[in-house]
Design a protein around this motif. Structure first.
Motif, PDB file in Angstrom:
ATOM      1  N   VAL A 205      -8.921  -5.092  11.972  1.00  0.00           N
ATOM      2  CA  VAL A 205      -9.009  -5.982  10.806  1.00  0.00           C
ATOM      3  C   VAL A 205      -7.620  -6.362  10.288  1.00  0.00           C
ATOM      4  CG1 VAL A 205     -11.189  -4.932  10.132  1.00  0.00           C
ATOM      5  CG2 VAL A 205      -9.082  -4.122   9.057  1.00  0.00           C
ATOM      6  N   MET A 206      -6.573  -5.715  10.810  1.00  0.00           N
ATOM      7  CA  MET A 206      -5.222  -5.939  10.309  1.00  0.00           C
ATOM      8  C   MET A 206      -4.563  -7.149  10.962  1.00  0.00           C
ATOM      9  SD  MET A 206      -4.658  -3.638   8.039  1.00  0.00           S
ATOM     10  CE  MET A 206      -2.904  -3.901   7.849  1.00  0.00           C
ATOM     11  N   SER A 207      -3.564  -7.681  10.268  1.00  0.00           N
ATOM     12  CA  SER A 207      -2.732  -8.747  10.808  1.00  0.00           C
ATOM     13  C   SER A 207      -1.882  -8.210  11.955  1.00  0.00           C
ATOM     14  CB  SER A 207      -1.819  -9.291   9.702  1.00  0.00           C
ATOM     15  OG  SER A 207      -0.773 -10.060  10.230  1.00  0.00           O
ATOM     16  N   VAL A 208      -1.434  -9.101  12.848  1.00  0.00           N
ATOM     17  CA  VAL A 208      -0.542  -8.665  13.927  1.00  0.00           C
ATOM     18  C   VAL A 208       0.821  -8.268  13.378  1.00  0.00           C
ATOM     19  CG1 VAL A 208      -1.665 -10.014  15.719  1.00  0.00           C
ATOM     20  CG2 VAL A 208       0.168 -11.049  14.380  1.00  0.00           C
ATOM     21  N   GLN A 209       1.176  -8.781  12.177  1.00  0.00           N
ATOM     22  CA  GLN A 209       2.438  -8.406  11.560  1.00  0.00           C
ATOM     23  C   GLN A 209       2.356  -6.972  11.064  1.00  0.00           C
ATOM     24  OE1 GLN A 209       5.674  -9.831  10.971  1.00  0.00           O
ATOM     25  NE2 GLN A 209       5.836  -7.661  10.524  1.00  0.00           N
TER      26      GLN A 209
ATOM     27  N   HIS B 233       0.852  -1.195   0.000  1.00  0.00           N
ATOM     28  CA  HIS B 233       0.000   0.000   0.000  1.00  0.00           C
ATOM     29  C   HIS B 233       0.885   1.241   0.000  1.00  0.00           C
ATOM     30  CE1 HIS B 233      -3.503   2.516   0.769  1.00  0.00           C
ATOM     31  NE2 HIS B 233      -2.845   3.083   1.775  1.00  0.00           N
ATOM     32  N   GLN B 234       0.778   2.020  -1.073  1.00  0.00           N
ATOM     33  CA  GLN B 234       1.574   3.251  -1.177  1.00  0.00           C
ATOM     34  C   GLN B 234       3.042   2.944  -0.848  1.00  0.00           C
ATOM     35  OE1 GLN B 234      -0.551   6.253   1.107  1.00  0.00           O
ATOM     36  NE2 GLN B 234      -2.292   6.187  -0.286  1.00  0.00           N
ATOM     37  N   HIS B 235       3.569   3.510   0.252  1.00  0.00           N
ATOM     38  CA  HIS B 235       4.975   3.286   0.599  1.00  0.00           C
ATOM     39  C   HIS B 235       5.138   2.242   1.705  1.00  0.00           C
ATOM     40  CE1 HIS B 235       6.278   6.530  -1.974  1.00  0.00           C
ATOM     41  NE2 HIS B 235       5.451   7.364  -1.367  1.00  0.00           N
TER      42      HIS B 235
ATOM     43  N   ILE C 140      -5.647  -3.798   4.396  1.00  0.00           N
ATOM     44  CA  ILE C 140      -5.378  -2.356   4.439  1.00  0.00           C
ATOM     45  C   ILE C 140      -6.507  -1.585   3.765  1.00  0.00           C
ATOM     46  CG2 ILE C 140      -3.848  -0.530   3.602  1.00  0.00           C
ATOM     47  CD1 ILE C 140      -1.504  -2.392   4.026  1.00  0.00           C
ATOM     48  N   GLU C 141      -7.013  -2.103   2.645  1.00  0.00           N
ATOM     49  CA  GLU C 141      -8.115  -1.427   1.948  1.00  0.00           C
ATOM     50  C   GLU C 141      -9.350  -1.337   2.830  1.00  0.00           C
ATOM     51  OE1 GLU C 141      -8.575  -3.711  -1.581  1.00  0.00           O
ATOM     52  OE2 GLU C 141      -6.991  -2.643  -2.685  1.00  0.00           O
TER      53      GLU C 141
END
Length: 211
Positions: A186-190, A140-142, A167-168
């Protein structure tokens, strides 16, 4: 103690650097030489911490040298060169923005000819990546996530695409007025890393995973 294969399960390790620290104000060649020394000391470590860390630095130096000469660096000036030496592909963490807190103390040492540093690192035992075959792919982007050459190409692509979708969804939730910290669920722990934090690492675009 530091285990070269994986982080200790208690979330803590320590190691010694048997030499004097270098000041942030020292010439670049001296700072480079210090980093090379530290990297050599850590060459057996096959992982990088990828989450937040807490670092404690104990600097052992003779009292007379500290008080009666100008040979010793100021205590605040030794922190940044040391952190720089611990980061990157040959270090123990990816970037120093992972440092949540840091403390530095000096202690009297009865050997006036020599000095040493003892570094204690605290971390989450589950937040690490292996160095072998490590690269970072743009999601995503940078922003980049870690992957490994040892993974099947399909697995690499699937993992990257899954991260892109997470991410989206997070961005859509934030755009809808949902608090960032709630949307983050909603994101991964990584965690992901900004491109500017990945100096020295192999970076790839998602399109390269098809090759």
């Amino acid at each position: 103690m530091l285990d070269g294969k994986r982080p200790s399960e208690d979330g803590r390790f320590s190691f010694e650097i048997k030499r004097s620290p270098v000041s942030l104000q020292a010439k670049s060649d001296r700072r480079s030489e210090f980093k090379e020394f530290v990297v050599e000391e850590l060459k057996s470590v096959s992982f990088l911490l990828s989450g937040d860390v807490k670092i404690s630095i104990e600097w052992y130096s003779h009292e007379q040298k500290r008080y009666e000469t100008t040979a010793s660096a100021d205590i605040d000036n030794i922190i940044k060169p040391l952190l720089d030496s611990l980061c990157g592909p040959d270090g123990i963490m990816i970037d120093d923005n992972q440092v949540q807190s840091i403390g530095c103390n000096w202690f009297d040492y009865d050997d006036i000819e020599n000095e040493k540093l003892v570094v204690v690192v605290e971390f989450s035992p589950s937040e690490f990546v292996l160095k072998e075959g490590l690269f970072f792919v743009n999601v995503h982007q940078h922003l980049y996530m870690p992957l490994w050459e040892s993974l099947d190409k399909k697995a690499q692509k699937f993992m990257a695409e899954s991260f892109v979708k997470m991410i989206e969804i997070r961005e859509q939730m934030v755009a809808a007025g949902i608090d960032y910290y709630q949307a983050k669920a909603v994101m991964s722990v990584q965690r992901v890393f900004h491109k500017g934090r990945l100096d020295g690492f192999v970076l790839k675009d998602k399109s390269e995973l098809d090759k």
